[in-house]
Design a protein around this motif. Structure first.
Motif, PDB file in Angstrom:
ATOM      1  N   LYS A 145      -0.311 -51.017  16.827  1.00  0.00           N
ATOM      2  CA  LYS A 145      -1.286 -50.331  15.988  1.00  0.00           C
ATOM      3  C   LYS A 145      -2.168 -49.481  16.911  1.00  0.00           C
ATOM      4  O   LYS A 145      -2.563 -49.954  17.985  1.00  0.00           O
ATOM      5  N   VAL A 146      -2.442 -48.271  16.477  1.00  0.00           N
ATOM      6  CA  VAL A 146      -3.263 -47.372  17.292  1.00  0.00           C
ATOM      7  C   VAL A 146      -4.379 -46.808  16.413  1.00  0.00           C
ATOM      8  O   VAL A 146      -4.097 -46.235  15.358  1.00  0.00           O
ATOM      9  N   GLU A 147      -5.619 -47.032  16.821  1.00  0.00           N
ATOM     10  CA  GLU A 147      -6.749 -46.494  16.059  1.00  0.00           C
ATOM     11  C   GLU A 147      -7.615 -45.659  16.986  1.00  0.00           C
ATOM     12  O   GLU A 147      -8.084 -46.144  18.011  1.00  0.00           O
ATOM     13  N   ILE A 148      -7.824 -44.420  16.566  1.00  0.00           N
ATOM     14  CA  ILE A 148      -8.591 -43.505  17.409  1.00  0.00           C
ATOM     15  C   ILE A 148     -10.089 -43.635  17.092  1.00  0.00           C
ATOM     16  O   ILE A 148     -10.486 -43.537  15.934  1.00  0.00           O
ATOM     17  N   GLY A 149     -10.878 -43.880  18.115  1.00  0.00           N
ATOM     18  CA  GLY A 149     -12.322 -43.882  17.936  1.00  0.00           C
ATOM     19  C   GLY A 149     -12.914 -42.731  18.724  1.00  0.00           C
ATOM     20  O   GLY A 149     -12.198 -41.813  19.125  1.00  0.00           O
ATOM     21  N   ALA A 150     -14.213 -42.757  18.963  1.00  0.00           N
ATOM     22  CA  ALA A 150     -14.860 -41.679  19.704  1.00  0.00           C
ATOM     23  C   ALA A 150     -14.661 -41.917  21.205  1.00  0.00           C
ATOM     24  O   ALA A 150     -15.249 -42.827  21.768  1.00  0.00           O
ATOM     25  N   GLY A 151     -13.805 -41.088  21.804  1.00  0.00           N
ATOM     26  CA  GLY A 151     -13.554 -41.192  23.247  1.00  0.00           C
ATOM     27  C   GLY A 151     -12.806 -42.444  23.641  1.00  0.00           C
ATOM     28  O   GLY A 151     -12.612 -42.727  24.828  1.00  0.00           O
ATOM     29  N   GLU A 152     -12.377 -43.192  22.627  1.00  0.00           N
ATOM     30  CA  GLU A 152     -11.775 -44.486  22.902  1.00  0.00           C
ATOM     31  C   GLU A 152     -10.662 -44.716  21.875  1.00  0.00           C
ATOM     32  O   GLU A 152     -10.738 -44.239  20.754  1.00  0.00           O
ATOM     33  N   ILE A 153      -9.668 -45.483  22.298  1.00  0.00           N
ATOM     34  CA  ILE A 153      -8.597 -45.810  21.359  1.00  0.00           C
ATOM     35  C   ILE A 153      -8.414 -47.316  21.355  1.00  0.00           C
ATOM     36  O   ILE A 153      -8.347 -47.939  22.421  1.00  0.00           O
ATOM     37  N   ASN A 154      -8.361 -47.893  20.165  1.00  0.00           N
ATOM     38  CA  ASN A 154      -8.031 -49.317  20.055  1.00  0.00           C
ATOM     39  C   ASN A 154      -6.528 -49.462  19.905  1.00  0.00           C
ATOM     40  O   ASN A 154      -5.935 -48.931  18.966  1.00  0.00           O
ATOM     41  N   VAL A 155      -5.943 -50.175  20.841  1.00  0.00           N
ATOM     42  CA  VAL A 155      -4.508 -50.389  20.819  1.00  0.00           C
ATOM     43  C   VAL A 155      -4.247 -51.869  20.595  1.00  0.00           C
ATOM     44  O   VAL A 155      -4.696 -52.708  21.370  1.00  0.00           O
ATOM     45  N   THR A 156      -3.544 -52.169  19.502  1.00  0.00           N
ATOM     46  CA  THR A 156      -3.180 -53.560  19.226  1.00  0.00           C
ATOM     47  C   THR A 156      -1.810 -53.821  19.822  1.00  0.00           C
ATOM     48  O   THR A 156      -0.876 -53.037  19.636  1.00  0.00           O
TER      49      THR A 156
END
Lengths: 249, 491
Positions: A145-156
């Motif tokens: 799972k890939v979620e784009i945040g501000a300047g950061e990406i959450n990768v599951t």
């Protein structure tokens, strides 16, 4: 955000692979070649990010023989904007691939790299990690799972016993796992459009990369044939065989 | 559930006018006789075996065989047929039990003859490109064997993993590649059969050309087990497709479907041209597959061609553009790998399984290709008018004029009432079919389910010839009695 996706041309997943008679490798003559399935997932993820307005441009890169252009065209038909082929007939090992990709990254300056976690031909599972190290970028491997945040990406990531989510700073390298998404089929009109999308061809020399192999393949051989199973008449016989022949209980 | 509506196990004078030999009709005694030449472990009378082997994929009949016998050799099979003649026992040949017409159903105390132990590939000849195998070999095993030898057995369908070569031959199986390769009949160059009389015949012996009189082989192909037991076959193999490419196109109406067929077939060597309706697609999607593209259209076609060179894909793309301009298609996808080709095939092949839980009433019709759209439109209109509460799904091998119609059982309707109602549907539908000169069975066979309707396709005179042929091969009526038609003694 600009995304660069690497796509590899490999023996089709459905082809029954055979070792060459001399043990030097796998038979690839007259064998159907397709895009590495994990790379399809990488392209799909990039296209979804673009469709969600999170990415501006997608560049698909492939390294290898001229026929890799077909693989890039597939990526373009799936939604990538342009392609780059680093053309060489040389055998490319993961370190050389990582170095070539690093050179392309320096030219293209993307914010995010998405790669398959491994290619189904050599199963090396090294390129993404090596590339992140060479670039000094963050890495989120085995992404489901890939979620784009501000300047950061959450990768599951799928790890033993559960899911682990890491936050990686951009620029970053992400490698895709099987369950990240299900790649779309290629629409016929998009194949037509893909033919008109730009595809640049570079040579390893132009990028100043030495691709000489560092590893020597000693031998490639097929796994031993499985013995046919048998049917047993009773549970007692089964237990006896498991205990005294298979020695598993 | 209805039981078989045909004659009881025959107990008549045989062809020589002899009365049935005096014997005990006790089943146990009869079966002991069989156990004298077939290992008792392979003469089964347990209820599970009876239920399992006594039927095919139809669920309309209650299996009730006397026993299930599994011969292990041609010799044993022959002894069994002779024994059946001596004792007037009815035999039901059984293959992979994936049939859809009840031809392999044993519901009146017959003996099921399963050839599944006779599953050896006997001989491969690379010069003839042929393979000889026992009748119980699973279709997919032959396909894989051919592939391992760089060749291809092109008769293919969704039940390939269960169906057996003997059953394929007995039903003249068709499937998804008929448009290019024809039916099972085209690929059989030799048969070893045991006639209903108990004679062993070797038919055609693998010859390509053989003009020495009647070709009895072709009578056995499609005979649905009524003439004898097929025990061995020699199959022709061919060059495999180099790189099958699959397209799925969204089509607005039936006339467009035919236009696409015409255009694509003229320019490309197609190995499949299948169609399915949006209503059918919905059931596959419920099982977790994804729409090929966002737009929903009333119909879809799946086209497969062999991409011998890049040129062919380019041709397909050009045809797509041309047809899109004509408004014959709304959208389309094309496979980029063999995995994708297989995934796209699943949209069509999984339909049958995805609707199984709705106990569909199936019909397997054939009309000339050119008449398919008109027939389909008329039949669909009729069904909508007469049976508005039925959900009707259409799909099939429209490239060879074969339409599968499936009517789903409304949840609230009792199964028996549903079947009765569907009988009426069949009468209606076959009336239309007859006007179009079609057939009530394209590839599933007549068996039990189509038996009452045989006269829509074959007239009485023709059926009398069928009966006469049956009489020659099986004078005592031991082979699959009551299937296709009732034998003339009882008619």
């Amino acid at each position: 955000m600009k995304i660069l996706v690497a796509v590899k041309r490999v023996v089709d997943y459905n082809v029954k692979v055979r070792a060459k008679a001399d043990g030097s490798g796998v038979e690839t003559a007259n064998v159907k070649m397709s895009m590495n399935p994990f790379d399809e997932i990488a392209i799909e993820e990039a296209v979804r990010l673009q469709e969600a307005g999170k990415a501006k441009e997608i560049v698909a890169v492939s390294l290898g023989v001229a026929a890799c252009q077909d693989t890039i065209r597939t990526a373009l038909a799936m939604g990538a904007d342009r392609g780059i082929l680093v053309e060489t007939d040389a055998e490319l090992q993961p370190l050389a691939v990582a170095k070539l990709l690093k050179a392309v990254v320096e030219k293209e300056q993307p914010d995010l790299l998405i790669l398959g976690k491994q290619a189904i031909d050599d199963d090396a599972n090294q390129t993404g990690q090596m590339l992140a190290a060479l670039l000094g970028w963050s890495q989120g491997t085995f992404a489901s799972k890939v979620e784009i945040g501000a300047g950061e990406i959450n990768v599951t990531r799928e790890v033993d016993g559960g899911l682990e989510t890491v936050a990686v700073k951009l620029p970053a390298v992400i490698t895709t796992d099987l369950r990240l998404n299900e790649p779309r089929f290629v629409k016929l009109p998009n194949i037509m459009k893909a033919k008109k999308k730009p595809l640049a061809v570079l040579k390893p020399d132009e990028l100043g990369v030495d691709v000489a192999p560092r590893l020597v393949t000693l031998k490639v051989q097929e796994p031993p044939k499985r013995q046919a199973g048998i049917k047993v008449d009773t549970v007692a016989i089964l237990v006896d065989k498991l205990r005294n022949e298979a020695h598993v209980i | 559930m209805p039981v078989c509506s045909s004659e009881p196990v025959p107990a008549r004078p045989n062809a020589n006018g002899l009365k049935t030999m005096p014997h005990s009709n006790e089943p146990a005694v009869l079966l002991d006789g069989i156990r004298a030449f077939i290992d008792p472990a392979h003469v089964r009378i347990d209820p599970d075996s009876g239920l399992n082997y006594g039927r095919d994929w139809t669920r309309l009949y209650t299996p009730n065989p006397l026993a299930v016998v599994l011969p292990g050799s041609v010799d044993q099979a022959q002894q069994l047929v002779r024994y059946a003649n001596d004792h007037r026992l009815a035999l039901v040949p059984s293959g992979g039990r994936t049939g859809l017409s009840g031809a392999a159903v044993a519901c009146q105390g017959e003996i099921v003859v399963s050839l599944e132990r006779m599953n050896q590939i006997l001989e491969f000849d690379p010069v003839d490109r042929s393979v000889t195998c026992q009748a119980g070999v699973v279709t997919e095993a032959v396909q894989n064997f051919a592939r391992d030898h760089g060749l291809y057995y092109p008769v293919d369908f969704a039940s390939r993993g269960s169906s057996q070569i003997g059953g394929n031959i007995a039903t003249n199986a068709g499937g998804i590649k008929v448009i290019r390769y024809g039916l099972t009949r085209n690929w059989i160059t030799g048969l070893k059969v045991i006639t209903g009389r108990g004679d062993l015949l070797e038919l055609n012996r693998g010859l390509i050309k053989n003009a020495s009189g009647y070709d009895l082989r072709h009578l056995f192909i499609g005979s649905e087990g009524t003439l004898g037991l097929i025990v061995e076959a020699t199959l022709q193999l061919t060059r495999p497709l180099r790189e099958p490419v699959v397209m799925v196109l969204g089509v607005p109406d039936l006339d467009s479907l035919m236009s696409l067929y015409h255009v694509f077939r003229n320019k490309l060597e197609l190995s499949a041209f299948e169609f399915f309706s949006e209503t059918a697609l919905r059931y596959v999607l419920k099982k977790g597959l994804h729409r090929p593209f966002d737009v929903a259209t009333p119909y879809y076609v799946l086209i497969e061609f062999d991409n011998l060179e890049q040129l062919h894909t380019d041709t397909a793309l050009a045809l797509f553009e041309q047809c899109a301009e004509q408004g014959w298609l709304a959208d389309g996808v094309i496979s980029q790998s063999e995995s994708q080709a297989k995934e796209l095939w699943r949209l069509r092949e999984d339909i049958s399984e995805s609707i199984a839980e709705y106990q569909p009433y199936k019909n397997d019709l054939a009309v000339r290709i050119s008449r398919a759209p008109a027939f389909l439109a008329e039949a669909d209109a009729l069904l909508t008018r007469e049976y508005p509460d039925f959900e009707v799904l259409w799909y099939g091998h429209i490239g060879d004029g074969n339409l599968h119609i499936n009517i789903l059982k409304p949840a609230e309707l009792d199964p028996a009432a549903f079947i009765t109602k569907c009988g009426a549907v069949s009468e209606h539908l076959f009336g239309v079919l007859q006007q179009y000169g079609g057939s009530i069975s394209a590839e599933h066979g007549v068996g039990l389910t189509k038996k009452p309707y045989l006269n829509y396709t074959r007239n009485e005179t023709e059926i009398s010839y069928l009966r006469a042929i049956k009489q020659v091969f099986d004078p005592n009526g031991v082979m699959n009695p009551g299937k296709i038609f009732d034998s003339h003694n009882d008619a």
